[in-house]
Design an enzyme around this catalytic site. Structure first.
Site, PDB file in Angstrom:
ATOM      1  N   ASP A  87      45.214  44.445  36.868  1.00  0.00           N
ATOM      2  CA  ASP A  87      44.514  43.238  36.459  1.00  0.00           C
ATOM      3  C   ASP A  87      44.370  43.424  34.955  1.00  0.00           C
ATOM      4  OD1 ASP A  87      42.490  41.452  35.557  1.00  0.00           O
ATOM      5  OD2 ASP A  87      41.962  41.107  37.645  1.00  0.00           O
ATOM      6  N   HIS A  88      45.175  42.721  34.184  1.00  0.00           N
ATOM      7  CA  HIS A  88      45.242  43.082  32.760  1.00  0.00           C
ATOM      8  C   HIS A  88      43.906  42.874  32.051  1.00  0.00           C
ATOM      9  CE1 HIS A  88      46.003  38.783  32.060  1.00  0.00           C
ATOM     10  NE2 HIS A  88      45.684  38.994  30.802  1.00  0.00           N
TER      11      HIS A  88
ATOM     12  N   HIS B 211      40.797  38.007  37.667  1.00  0.00           N
ATOM     13  CA  HIS B 211      40.143  38.312  36.388  1.00  0.00           C
ATOM     14  C   HIS B 211      38.635  38.026  36.422  1.00  0.00           C
ATOM     15  CE1 HIS B 211      44.239  38.597  35.335  1.00  0.00           C
ATOM     16  NE2 HIS B 211      44.459  37.336  35.010  1.00  0.00           N
TER      17      HIS B 211
HETATM   18  C1  BG6 Z   1      47.283  35.463  33.737  1.00  0.00           C
HETATM   19  C2  BG6 Z   1      47.416  34.101  34.350  1.00  0.00           C
HETATM   20  O1  BG6 Z   1      46.960  36.420  34.713  1.00  0.00           O
HETATM   21  O2  BG6 Z   1      46.251  35.449  32.752  1.00  0.00           O
HETATM   22  C3  BG6 Z   1      47.693  33.059  33.281  1.00  0.00           C
HETATM   23  O3  BG6 Z   1      48.455  34.104  35.301  1.00  0.00           O
HETATM   24  C4  BG6 Z   1      46.662  33.132  32.198  1.00  0.00           C
HETATM   25  O4  BG6 Z   1      47.753  31.759  33.841  1.00  0.00           O
HETATM   26  C5  BG6 Z   1      46.497  34.554  31.688  1.00  0.00           C
HETATM   27  O5  BG6 Z   1      47.065  32.275  31.143  1.00  0.00           O
HETATM   28  C6  BG6 Z   1      45.340  34.671  30.732  1.00  0.00           C
HETATM   29  O6  BG6 Z   1      45.358  35.935  30.153  1.00  0.00           O
HETATM   30  P1  BG6 Z   1      44.768  36.161  28.690  1.00  0.00           P
HETATM   31  O7  BG6 Z   1      44.880  37.636  28.490  1.00  0.00           O
HETATM   32  O8  BG6 Z   1      45.605  35.357  27.760  1.00  0.00           O
HETATM   33  O9  BG6 Z   1      43.369  35.663  28.743  1.00  0.00           O
END
Ligand code: BG6
Length: 510
Positions: free
Chosen positions: A197-198, A260
C-alpha cells in the site's frame, strides 16, 4: 521502517539492505516498473542502499533482450527519477539488470526464467535470496504464484530466502481477497508476503506513528474525551487519465478507501504498539479495522455518499465528464467520489465520528487528516467572538502536498480584546533540507531487509474488505440514479456536505 521485525524469517537491521539477492520483477515492461520501480531502484543505488552485487531480473511477455531492458530502464529513469543520472552509478547499476520473457502462466517461460536466475546468481556470486515483485495486473497474480510454487516443488527453490511483493489491488471484494490469500499462502508463508500500500511508504504517513508515540503530550488527549471528530480527506484534481478501463471496474471505494484511507484510519486510531515491528504494529492496526462498526442494510444510504463527476473546470482547465473519459462506458455507474461516516467501536473512540472522503476531479490535490478537539468547556469570551461558540482546536496532518502538521488555536488580537484563530506550523520543507525518498524506495528497502511493518497483512486486508463489503452490497441493491452528480472542479455532490452538516459539523476547507 528500519526496525527489527518479529515476524520476518530473516532480520538484518541497518539502513542499507545487506543480504546479497536478486529482485525478480514480473511486469518488467509495464508502467509501474517504468514510472516507479526502476527510478526507485536507481535512487537506492545512488544512495548506496542496495545490497552488494544486487541483480534485477525483469520478466514479462514482451520479447526484450538484456540490452533492450537496460536501455528502456535508462530512458525511464531519465524521465521519472527524482535525481538525475550519474553515469558511473548508472553503469554499475545497469550491469546488474537482466531480462527473460514469457507468459505469466507459461511453464516454459518460467523454466527459462529459472535458468536465467541460476546463471545470474552463479555469475554474480549472490547466492539464492530472491525477492519476487508482482508488478502485474491482478488477474495474473495467481498464475505467477502457481508457477513459483511449481518451480519450488520441482526443486528449483534456492537455499536463501524467498519473499514476494504483491501490488494492489489485493482482491475486489472479501471473497476474492480470501481466495488470493489462500493461493499466496499455498506457496509463501505470511511472513514472506509483502502487500503494497504505497501510502504506508510515504514519509508523512510513517510519521503518524512517530508523532503519536514519540511525543508524550499527544496520547493523553488522543481519545473520545478530547476529540470531537476526525476527518480524512484524499482529494485529487486529476481524472482517471488513461486508466479508465481499470478504474471503471473499481471506483473510489475500492481504489482509495479500502486500502489507503483504511490504512490512514488505522494509524490514527490504533493503540500504542508494544514495539515498532511488523507484528506489533499490524496487530494494533487490525484491531482498529475489526472495531469499525459494520453498516446495516438501511445504514448504507445514510452513512455513505457516492458521486461521479460531470464536465467542469479544474485549475482553470476544462475537464471532461467521467463518462467521456477513454475506456469508460457512456452510462457508467462507477463512483469517482465517496464520503463515509464511520465509528470505531473501541473504548478509546466510542461515539467519535470519522468522516472520510475521496474523489477525483476535485478542486485540488490534497491529503489531510484533521483531528478536531472538543471546545473549552465554558465560554468566557462572549463579547469578543462573532460565533455563539469558540472555534475548536484542530490538529491537521498534511500528508501531501505542503507536508507538515499544524495546530489551530485561538489567540488574542493584539491591541484588541477580540479572539482570532492562529496556527502553529511544522513544515517538512522548512525543517529538513534532505529530499524524502519515494514511497517505493522505502518499501523496497524494507522488503529486502525482511521488515514487513509498512506492508499490509492478510488479516488487515480481509478486515478492510469486510467493512467495504457492506457498502458494496448496499450500493449494489440501489444503483445511483443521479450520476453525474458533481461538476469537475467542485468538492463532490451536495449529499457529501449533508452527511457531515446533519451532525452540526463541516468539511474542512483545504
Ligand atoms: C492509487 C490509485 O493507488 O493511488 C490512484 O489507484 C490514485 O487512483 C493514487 O490516483 C493516489 O496516490 P498518490 O500517491 O498520488 O496520492
Amino acid at each position: 521502517m528500519t526496525a527489527q521485525t518479529a515476524t520476518s524469517t530473516t532480520a538484518p537491521v541497518s539502513d542499507s539492505a545487506t543480504d546479497p539477492c536478486t529482485i525478480v520483477i514480473f511486469g518488467a515492461s509495464g508502467d509501474l516498473t517504468a514510472r516507479k520501480l526502476m527510478p526507485a531502484l536507481y535512487n537506492l543505488a545512488l544512495d548506496g542502499r542496495l545490497p552488494p552485487g544486487l541483480a534485477v531480473v525483469g520478466y514479462s511477455r514482451t520479447k526484450w533482450s538484456n540490452d533492450v531492458f537496460r536501455e528502456e530502464a535508462r530512458s525511464n529513469v531519465e524521465k521519472h527519477s527524482r535525481r538525475p543520472i550519474d553515469p558511473e552509478v548508472w553503469d554499475s547499476f545497469a550491469s546488474g539488470l537482466f531480462y527473460s520473457y514469457g507468459g505469466y502462466d507459461d511453464p516454459e517461460g518460467h523454466d527459462r526464467l529459472n535458468e536465467k536466475l541460476r546463471e545470474v546468481e552463479a555469475e554474480r556470486g549472490i547466492g539464492g535470496n530472491r525477492l519476487y515483485y508482482l508488478a502485474v495486473p491482478p488477474t495474473t497474480f495467481v498464475d505467477i504464484i502457481e508457477q513459483l510454487g511449481r518451480a519450488r516443488s520441482q526443486g528449483a527453490a534456492t537455499e536463501g530466502w524467498s519473499r514476494v511483493i504483491i501490488e494492489k489491488p489485493f482482491g475486489v471484494d472479501l471473497a476474492s481477497a480470501r481466495e488470493l490469500n489462500r493461493a499466496v499462502h499455498s506457496v509463501f508463508s505470511e511472513d514472506d508476503v509483502y502487500r503494497i500500500d504505497h501510502y504506508l511508504g510515504k514519509e508523512t504517513v510513517q510519521n503518524i506513528i512517530v508523532f503519536r508515540f514519540a511525543n508524550g503530550i499527544m496520547e493523553p488527549i488522543w481519545n473520545r474525551r478530547y476529540v470531537d471528530h476526525v476527518q480524512i480527506t484524499v482529494s485529487e484534481s486529476l481524472g482517471v487519465g488513461h486508466r479508465g478501463n481499470y478504474y471503471d471496474g473499481s471506483g473510489a471505494l475500492r481504489d482509495m478507501i479500502q486500502n489507503h484511507i483504511m490504512q490512514l484510519l488505522s494509524l490514527i486510531a490504533m493503540e500504542p504498539p508494544l514495539a515498532i515491528d511488523g507484528r506489533s504494529v499490524r496487530d494494533e492496526k487490525v484491531k482498529v479495522l475489526n472495531a469499525v462498526r459494520l453498516f446495516d442494510d438501511d445504514e448504507v444510504a445514510i452513512e455513505t455518499v457516492r458521486g461521479q463527476y460531470g464536465p467542469g473546470w479544474v485549475a482553470g482547465e476544462e475537464a471532461p465528464a467521467y463518462r467521456a473519459e477513454a475506456g469508460v462506458p457512456d452510462a457508467s455507474q462507477t463512483e469517482t467520489f465517496t464520503a463515509l461516516r464511520l465509528f470505531v467501536d473501541s473504548w478509546r473512540w466510542a461515539g467519535v465520528p470519522f468522516y472520510l472522503r475521496t474523489g477525483k476531479r476535485l478542486p485540488k490535490r490534497s491529503t489531510e487528516i484533521a483531528i478536531t478537539f472538543k471546545t473549552a468547556p465554558k465560554l468566557l469570551f462572549h463579547d469578543f467572538i462573532d460565533e455563539p461558540h469558540l472555534e475548536p482546536n484542530v490538529l491537521s496532518i498534511r500528508i501531501q502536498p505542503n507536508e507538515g502538521i499544524s495546530l489551530k488555536f485561538l489567540t488574542k488580537v493584539p491591541g484588541s480584546p477580540r479572539l482570532r484563530p492562529a496556527t502553529m506550523d511544522f513544515l517538512y520543507g522548512a525543517s529538513f533540507v534532505k529530499q524524502a525518498p519515494s514511497a517505493y524506495e522505502t518499501l523496497i528497502v524494507d522488503a529486502l531487509q525482511g521488515d514487513a511493518t509498512l506492508f499490509t497483512r492478510s488479516d488487515e486486508v480481509e478486515a478492510a474488505w469486510t467493512i467495504m463489503e457492506r457498502v458494496l452490497d448496499g450500493w449494489r441493491s440501489s444503483p445511483p440514479l443521479d450520476f453525474p452528480n458533481y461538476e469537475a472542479g467542485t468538492w463532490g455532490p451536495a449529499a457529501a456536505d449533508e452527511l457531515i452538516e446533519k451532525d452540526g459539523r463541516k468539511w474542512r476547507e483545504l
